[in-house]
Design an enzyme around this catalytic site. Structure first.
Site, PDB file in Angstrom:
ATOM      1  CG  HIS A 186       6.681 -57.785  -5.331  1.00 27.45           C
ATOM      2  ND1 HIS A 186       6.313 -59.144  -4.496  1.00 27.45           N
ATOM      3  CD2 HIS A 186       6.470 -56.956  -5.814  1.00 27.45           C
ATOM      4  CE1 HIS A 186       4.858 -58.546  -4.702  1.00 27.45           C
ATOM      5  NE2 HIS A 186       4.877 -57.419  -4.495  1.00 27.45           N
ATOM      6  CD  GLU A 428      -1.764 -55.736  -0.185  1.00 31.28           C
ATOM      7  OE1 GLU A 428      -2.055 -55.771  -1.422  1.00 31.28           O
ATOM      8  OE2 GLU A 428      -1.267 -54.694   0.512  1.00 31.28           O
ATOM      9  CG  ASP A 452      -0.492 -59.285  -1.815  1.00 31.78           C
ATOM     10  OD1 ASP A 452      -0.020 -61.036  -1.826  1.00 31.78           O
ATOM     11  OD2 ASP A 452      -0.173 -58.476  -1.172  1.00 31.78           O
ATOM     12  CB  CYS A 499      -2.440 -50.475  -7.605  1.00 33.54           C
ATOM     13  SG  CYS A 499      -2.870 -50.809  -5.724  1.00 33.54           S
TER      14      CYS A 499
END
Ligand code: PEP
Ligand code: MG
Length: 583
Positions: A186, A428, A452, A499
């Protein structure tokens, strides 16, 4: 030196090295307790003056409310009961200062945690913060002070947490280099959102680079040069200028529709973390927000944001976005996104653990509060809700029940909201991808979370830089899985977006377009170049190319094939842009 480039761009500047050491606190018996008490008093005094400085600085640059926290921490270090209890422990048990600080504060933290009153209970976080500050001083560990960074700083650290990165200000830093991290950690994602060139996975870099060394960082190739010679400096300065020229050329894409040459229209949306990101995505002409990672408004604070605070944040985003769609993803805490006040127990495999929807369904109050805030904001624009990490049909149905309950609560109070709000899920997790035909019947849309989905399908930790060669969006398994999800969504009559970071990959955009993806949501610096790419493609041709990649055997084969077809060498890109603008 070469690491993994995770956020493109060239950064040239002076290094700012953050040494990170763990707080290893041992119990050590001491002969001279008074000497140890002196150490403690000096550390407390230094802690107080640091806090006083932070108070003055925050008051000047941010505001009274935000500065107040440092004042209250300073007052804790002036509390005679607290300090004399630590001193008594050192004196009576003849133990070292850091151990005594830890033990006494743990006692208070437990005591506060058991208090009914929520406000007082949350004060335990303040005790933890103050304690860590004093212990770090005692251990000689410097606390990172990001305020010392300037726009020519290259931040060098062992690791950066998402909350560290979120504290940085756009335009205030030239580049980042870390030892740990992967392409979809992240911290790397935030770096891309903010357009900060970043290289990760360079062993011992905090030892190799010294503060104030001149450093060049190429966030695309992963190259890092320490104290470069004149020739290298000239080469990279020129490369940086060329990239700026490309980005200026791409401004011509603003206002154009995202449509292929043969008339297939897709939505080009952006990913954001906080309302601050909205200005940048609008500058880059995003057609909506495909992913609002709402967990970022829960970070870098002492306690959970209240329903009203959340409502204000969501409302601000919606008002800025006008009638453009905004997908708010509900809380996705856990994995590499830790929020201390949730007290998630340490886990062996945090990415496989108590995170996202699992944590929300285990803390229904937190979940319902967020859903109420989102629903209340829904009257200010075109809002959609998305649940993360759905792995079973039951989780989806349970989440929808909590949403119904939140709606009922608002109805009872006569608070308005959009009752027909669209509800979607992230795909995901491989189990969700496999049963996407079933899930599609119960939602309004899907958004594919490749970050993921890749780590779970390929069993490769997305943070582990040692495994980055295995973590690949070009793996044929990923392409087949994604094709299946898109087909299942369309068969059920719902739209499907993406996304995850793969949505902004110039080599894969043509493939996903050929597969029929309806929406691409990416970091804002990639939007205009992606529009340029899409506007120069034929959907018809891409269908055939996508089909042929499904029969390839390896990720290397897929990537090689796509590189030949869709090479995005910056020089030729600039030439193409210039030729087009002349025509
Ligand atoms: C994903 O997993 O692809 C995703 C978009 O979610 P996050 O990166 O926040 O886990
Ligand atoms: Mg995810």
């Amino acid at each position: 030196m070469k690491g993994l480039g995770v956020s493109p761009g060239i950064g040239i500047g002076k290094a700012f090295v953050i040494e990170k050491k763990s707080l290893d606190i041992k119990k050590i018996y001491v002969n001279d307790a008074e000497k140890e008490i002196d150490r403690l008093r000096n550390a407390v005094e230094l802690g107080r003056s640091q806090l006083n400085e932070l108070y003055a600085k925050t008051l000047k640059e941010v505001g009274e409310k935000e500065a107040q926290i440092f004042k209250s921490h300073e007052m804790m270090l002036e509390d005679d009961t607290f300090i004399s209890e630590i001193e008594s422990k050192i004196r009576n048990e003849k133990v070292n200062a850091e151990y005594s600080v830890k033990e006494v504060s743990n006692h208070y933290i437990k005591m506060f945690n058991n208090i009914e009153d929520e406000y007082l209970r949350e004060r335990s976080e303040d005790i933890k913060d103050v304690t860590v500050r004093v212990i770090k001083i005692l251990l000689g560990i410097r606390t990172a002070d990001y305020s010392k960074l300037n726009k020519d700083s290259i931040l060098v650290a062992e690791d950066l947490t998402p909350s560290d990165t979120a504290q940085l200000e756009k335009g205030k830093i030239a580049a980042m280099i870390t030892e740990m991290g992967g392409k979809t950690s992240h911290a790397a994602i935030i770096a891309r959102i903010m357009g900060i060139p970043t290289v990760v996975g360079l062993d011992d870099i905090t030892q190799k680079i010294k503060s104030n060394d001149v450093v060049i960082c190429d966030g695309k190739t992963g190259k890092v040069l320490i104290n470069p010679n004149q020739k290298q400096l000239a080469y990279y300065t020129q490369k940086k200028t060329r990239l700026e020229e490309i980005s200026n050329e791409l401004r011509k894409q603003v206002g154009l529709p995202t449509i292929t040459k043969d008339g297939f229209k897709v939505t080009l949306a952006a990913n954001i973390g906080t309302p601050h990101d909205v200005d940048m995505i609008l500058e880059n002409d995003a057609e909506g927000i495909g992913l609002f990672r709402s967990e970022f408004i829960f970070m870098n604070r002492e306690c959970q944001p209240s329903e009203d605070e959340q409502f204000e944040e969501y409302k601000e985003v919606l008002q800025k976005m006008g009638d453009k769609p905004v997908i708010i993803r509900t809380l996705d805490i856990g994995g590499d996104k830790n929020v201390p006040y949730f007290d998630i127990p340490k886990e062996m495999n945090p990415f496989l653990g108590y995170r996202a929807i699992r944590l929300c369904l285990g803390n229904v109050d937190v979940f319902r509060t967020q859903l109420r805030a989102i629903l209340r904001a829904s009257v200010y624009g075109n809002l959609k809700i998305m649940f993360p990490m759905i792995s079973t049909m039951k989780e989806l149905r349970d989440s929808k029940k909590v949403l119904e309950k939140a709606k009922e609560e608002l109805n009872n109070k006569g608070i308005p909201f959009n009752n027909d709000i669209e509800v979607g899920i992230m795909i995901e997790i491989p189990s969700a991808a496999i049963i996407s035909d079933l899930l599609a019947k119960e939602v309004d849309f899907f958004s594919i979370g490749t970050n993921d989905l890749i780590q779970y399908t390929l069993a490769v930790d997305r943070l582990n830089s040692k495994l980055s060669h295995l973590y690949s969006q070009y793996h044929p398994a990923m392409l087949r899985l994604i094709k299946g999800i898109i087909d299942n969504a369309h068969k059920a009559g719902i739209w499907v977006g993406m996304c995850g970071e793969a949505a902004g990959d110039p080599k894969l955009i043509p493939i996903f377009l050929g597969m029929g993806l309806d929406e691409f949501s990416m970091n804002s610096p990639s939007i205009l170049s992606s529009r340029y790419i899409i506007r120069n493609l034929n959907k018809d041709e891409m269908e055939k190319i996508a089909e042929s990649t499904l029969n390839m055997e390896t990720a290397v084969e897929v990537e090689g094939y796509l590189s030949c077809l869709f090479a995005d060498e910056s020089e030729s890109y600039l030439k193409r842009c210039k030729t087009r603008s002349r025509n």
